[in-house]
Enzyme design. Structure first.
Site, mmCIF file in Angstrom:
data_model
loop_
_atom_site.group_PDB
_atom_site.id
_atom_site.type_symbol
_atom_site.label_atom_id
_atom_site.label_comp_id
_atom_site.label_asym_id
_atom_site.label_seq_id
_atom_site.Cartn_x
_atom_site.Cartn_y
_atom_site.Cartn_z
ATOM 1 N N GLY A 160 -4.629 -12.057 5.282
ATOM 2 C CA GLY A 160 -3.998 -10.818 5.711
ATOM 3 C C GLY A 160 -3.968 -9.793 4.608
ATOM 4 O O GLY A 160 -4.206 -10.117 3.451
ATOM 5 N N PRO A 161 -3.677 -8.550 4.967
ATOM 6 C CA PRO A 161 -3.634 -7.486 3.965
ATOM 7 C C PRO A 161 -2.547 -7.757 2.915
ATOM 8 O O PRO A 161 -1.647 -8.561 3.165
ATOM 9 C CB PRO A 161 -3.280 -6.234 4.777
ATOM 10 C CG PRO A 161 -3.401 -6.606 6.199
ATOM 11 C CD PRO A 161 -3.315 -8.082 6.304
ATOM 12 N N THR A 200 2.515 -14.932 0.455
ATOM 13 C CA THR A 200 3.171 -15.745 -0.569
ATOM 14 C C THR A 200 4.547 -16.174 -0.085
ATOM 15 O O THR A 200 4.953 -17.325 -0.257
ATOM 16 C CB THR A 200 3.277 -14.938 -1.871
ATOM 17 O OG1 THR A 200 1.987 -14.414 -2.191
ATOM 18 C CG2 THR A 200 3.761 -15.791 -3.008
ATOM 19 N N GLU A 202 -0.253 24.892 5.759
ATOM 20 C CA GLU A 202 0.470 23.799 6.410
ATOM 21 C C GLU A 202 0.780 24.129 7.869
ATOM 22 O O GLU A 202 0.691 23.265 8.734
ATOM 23 C CB GLU A 202 1.762 23.485 5.654
ATOM 24 C CG GLU A 202 1.557 22.969 4.235
ATOM 25 C CD GLU A 202 0.636 21.760 4.155
ATOM 26 O OE1 GLU A 202 0.570 20.984 5.131
ATOM 27 O OE2 GLU A 202 -0.036 21.600 3.113
HETATM 28 P P1 ADP Z 1 1.461 -11.060 0.047
HETATM 29 O O1 ADP Z 1 1.486 -12.365 -0.649
HETATM 30 O O2 ADP Z 1 1.011 -11.139 1.463
HETATM 31 O O3 ADP Z 1 0.715 -9.993 -0.688
HETATM 32 P P2 ADP Z 1 4.251 -11.185 -0.453
HETATM 33 O O4 ADP Z 1 4.603 -12.426 0.246
HETATM 34 O O5 ADP Z 1 4.113 -11.288 -1.935
HETATM 35 O O6 ADP Z 1 2.947 -10.517 0.150
HETATM 36 O O7 ADP Z 1 5.317 -10.079 -0.081
HETATM 37 C C1 ADP Z 1 5.996 -9.327 -1.047
HETATM 38 C C2 ADP Z 1 7.425 -9.081 -0.623
HETATM 39 O O8 ADP Z 1 7.470 -8.231 0.512
HETATM 40 C C3 ADP Z 1 8.140 -10.326 -0.216
HETATM 41 O O9 ADP Z 1 8.721 -10.960 -1.301
HETATM 42 C C4 ADP Z 1 9.179 -9.814 0.773
HETATM 43 O O10 ADP Z 1 10.302 -9.315 0.089
HETATM 44 C C5 ADP Z 1 8.478 -8.660 1.417
HETATM 45 N N1 ADP Z 1 7.835 -9.063 2.664
HETATM 46 C C6 ADP Z 1 6.510 -9.048 2.901
HETATM 47 N N2 ADP Z 1 6.246 -9.469 4.149
HETATM 48 C C7 ADP Z 1 7.424 -9.765 4.718
HETATM 49 C C8 ADP Z 1 7.796 -10.263 5.999
HETATM 50 N N3 ADP Z 1 6.885 -10.526 6.941
HETATM 51 N N4 ADP Z 1 9.103 -10.457 6.249
HETATM 52 C C9 ADP Z 1 10.018 -10.201 5.305
HETATM 53 N N5 ADP Z 1 9.737 -9.735 4.090
HETATM 54 C C10 ADP Z 1 8.449 -9.511 3.768
HETATM 55 ZN ZN ZN Z 2 -4.117 20.407 4.038
HETATM 56 MG MG MG Z 3 0.745 -12.711 -2.528
#
Ligand code: ADP
Ligand code: ZN
Ligand code: MG
Length: 621
Positions: free
Chosen positions: A208-209, A215, A433
């Site tokens: 995923g993005p 994580t 604008e």
């Molecule tokens: P990724 O690993 O997909 O890049 P992370 O798990 O590191 O993203 O997400 C970073 C933070 O963003 C998390 O620690 C959390 O605080 C928040 N977050 C991201 N996705 C969610 C979600 N689906 N629900 C709740 N919090 C989220």
């Molecule tokens: Zn413009």
């Molecule tokens: Mg991550």
């Protein structure tokens, strides 16, 4: 969850550390003790010493390299005072001393000298070795102790009382959660599955993005299953030395097998798992290849045994992964962790705003509506920004307007009140604008125009027009894309209509408009002339990270036709924008004057003004 580094330092290293500590102490003592313990001899300036010699006050002197100690004449039986001075380079001194009848000698080198010099040879290398060891073993050394370069740096999360992450902390990714609940079941009751003869999956790939919670989900799996959780990032495997990464992989799996059932989590898998064929073009990367091969071997290895070790991995670039990784028995399960939809965003906002004090007027659903395309991490950040704003304004709770201001900060950057535009520039920006807003108001595809501002924001925007989506959109049709292009060109068109000339302020608009038009032709197959062919290389994943937009090999004629079509689309949109603004010339004036007065026009007032814009087909009729 508590984090602790894995293995204990081995005996041998403890001993060598003690030796090191003792020798360092000894050296320090050697340097400082003589001064501390020895008799305190008053220091005097060299000039005073010479003066005293000349006055014949000095009985004897002991001349060393770094110090001259000398004794003054005593009175009666009392011996004279002993003083010390720091010598300067003075070849005349012996002569002077002799002339004035001073008894003098050179100081023999100190008896501690040899220890000092031996230590000065021995200690620096020891310190060097110690630093080396420290870096090599940071994050957990291995059982063999010193110089264990290849040991894994994995952190182990052990289930603990504090801050356990569970599925309740993750929202908006329900499908992924459902899949992972199953993984938790495997870990908790493997027998239930093996009894039927089902093979327990070995590798689960979270795709995923960035910032969508991959994580976080992996940690939640560990938290729910209550098993050890080895976490390591793919980039930590990639080392300068060939062979180190693969040794780390081996070590990681060894440790994990001992602790089964457990989870190994490899974050940013693409750092090691990049397709081998793609680097071959650049002569390959031996180190990464070996690491990847080792990973494959390990995954195959324990598939044979009955150990319950599940390998979770995360990546935001699945298309770049080596196909071998995705084969059955390896990462054969892929779980999509996508950006959240409307209700998902609301749920995520709910989770994160539990930690902040919300005012009575908060409507998180309205915030969620404004934020399509935001990832979980973006939303978490938004909540925090809102809380910061409330605190900065010395309020006790977060208000809805804090969320809106935070949202604008995130999408448009900080307000820069300090960037002062002159009257002429302000006027141009205002017309520009309002041009966007008016075209946006009648063209489909861009959402509702919610705010026009000529307060400078962020790096580049001198003013901005905020269009808010009314719903989440996954598909756009051709007319909507054309509408977006026209809206992007609305700013420049307004400048043309009003001033007859154009400024540099529209370059970003043009860039985006042209990109969009090009994608219509080369990616979406929306051109009648060129037909439903994909002319780009489709390397873009569903994540749209903009990577690699290389074109398929096309003939010169096709390339020309593409350029022609792109130009055609942009020109048409431009003409539409011009037409809209020309037919609504007075309204353009009215709104711009209002904007210049108040700097910001939004809400109901803006809505009313824009409702008066006459669309094109009405004009044509
Ligand atoms: P990724 O690993 O997909 O890049 P992370 O798990 O590191 O993203 O997400 C970073 C933070 O963003 C998390 O620690 C959390 O605080 C928040 N977050 C991201 N996705 C969610 C979600 N689906 N629900 C709740 N919090 C989220
Ligand atoms: Zn413009
Ligand atoms: Mg991550």
């Amino acid at each position: 969850m508590a984090i602790k580094d894995q293995p204990q330092p081995p005996r041998f290293r403890q001993i060598s550390n003690i030796v090191l500590l003792l020798s360092s102490l000894f050296l320090l003592a050697n340097i400082f003790l003589p001064n501390l313990l020895g008799p305190q001899i008053p220091q005097v300036p060299y000039s005073l010493f010479v003066h005293q010699v000349q006055e014949q006050d000095v009985v004897r002197a002991s001349v060393g390299q770094n110090e001259i100690r000398y004794q003054l004449k005593g009175e009666g039986d009392k011996p004279g005072q002993v003083l010390s001075t720091t010598p300067i380079f003075d070849l005349e001194l012996p002569k002077l001393l002799q002339e004035k009848g001073v008894e003098f000698a050179a100081t023999p080198p100190s008896k501690n000298g040899w220890i000092g010099s031996v230590l000065s040879w021995v200690v620096p290398p020891l310190i060097f070795v110690a630093i080396f060891q420290f870096f090599m073993n940071r994050g957990g050394g291995g059982p063999q102790g010193a110089l264990s370069i290849g040991k894994s740096k994995a952190k182990v999360y052990v289930e603990g009382e504090s801050a356990k992450i569970t599925f309740a902390d993750v929202a908006g990714v329900e499908e992924a959660k459902t899949e992972l609940v199953e993984v938790v079941e495997f870990l908790k009751t493997p027998d239930r599955f093996t009894a039927i003869g089902a093979r327990i999956p070995k590798g689960v790939l979270l795709v995923g993005p960035p910032g969508t919670g991959k994580t976080l989900l992996a940690k939640a799996v560990a938290g729910e299953a209550g098993v050890p959780f080895f976490s390591i990032s793919g980039s930590e495997f990639v080392e300068l030395f060939v062979g180190v990464g693969s040794a780390r992989v081996r070590d990681l799996f060894e440790q994990a097998k001992k602790q089964a059932p457990c989870i190994i989590f490899i974050d940013e898998l693409d750092a090691i798992g990049k397709s081998r064929s793609t680097n071959a073009a650049f002569g390959g990367n031996d180190e990464r290849e070996q690491t990847l091969n080792q990973l494959l071997t390990e995954m195959d290895g324990f598939a044979a045994g009955n150990t319950t070790v599940i390998v979770l991995a995360a990546t935001n670039r699945p298309e770049s992964l080596d196909a071998a990784l995705l084969r059955p028995g390896r990462f054969d399960r892929q779980v999509l962790v996508d950006r959240p939809d409307l209700s998902g965003r609301e749920a995520i906002l709910n989770i994160h705003s539990q930690k902040v004090k919300l005012g009575p007027d908060i409507d998180l659903k309205a915030v969620a509506t404004r934020t399509p395309g935001f990832s979980g991490a973006d939303l978490a950040n938004l909540v925090n920004e809102a809380a910061l704003l409330a605190a900065r304004n010395k309020r006790l709770t977060v208000a809805q307007e804090d969320f809106y201001e935070a949202f604008e900060r995130v999408v448009a950057g900080l307000e820069k009140k300090s960037r002062v535009l002159n009257e002429k520039e302000k006027k141009i920006v205002a017309y520009h604008e309002v041009g966007h807003a008016m075209v946006g108001a009648v063209m489909t595809g861009g959402g509702e125009v919610a705010k026009i501002s000529i307060v400078p924001r962020g790096m580049a925007a001198l003013g901005y027009t905020l269009q808010l989506p009314t719903e989440d959109r996954f598909l756009l049709d051709e007319s909507e894309l054309r509408g977006q292009i026209a809206t992007l060109l609305g700013g420049r068109s307004a400048e043309e209509v009003v001033f007859g000339s154009i400024t540099t302020g529209a370059s970003n608009d043009l860039q985006r408009a042209t990109d969009l038009a090009e994608r219509m032709v080369t990616t979406y197959g929306m051109s009648k002339v060129l037909g439903p062919l994909a002319y780009d290389r489709a390397q873009q994943s569903f994540l749209g990270d903009g990577m690699g937009n290389a074109r398929r090999a096309v003939s010169a004629q096709t390339a020309e036709a593409i350029d022609q079509e792109v130009k055609e689309i942009v020109e048409t949109a431009h003409q539409q924008a011009l037409d809209i603004l020309k037919t609504n010339r007075e309204l353009l004036e009215t709104i711009t004057q209002k904007l210049l007065e108040t700097e910001v026009v939004e809400g109901e007032a803006l809505h009313k003004l824009l409702a008066e814009v006459r669309p094109l087909d009405q004009v044509a009729a």
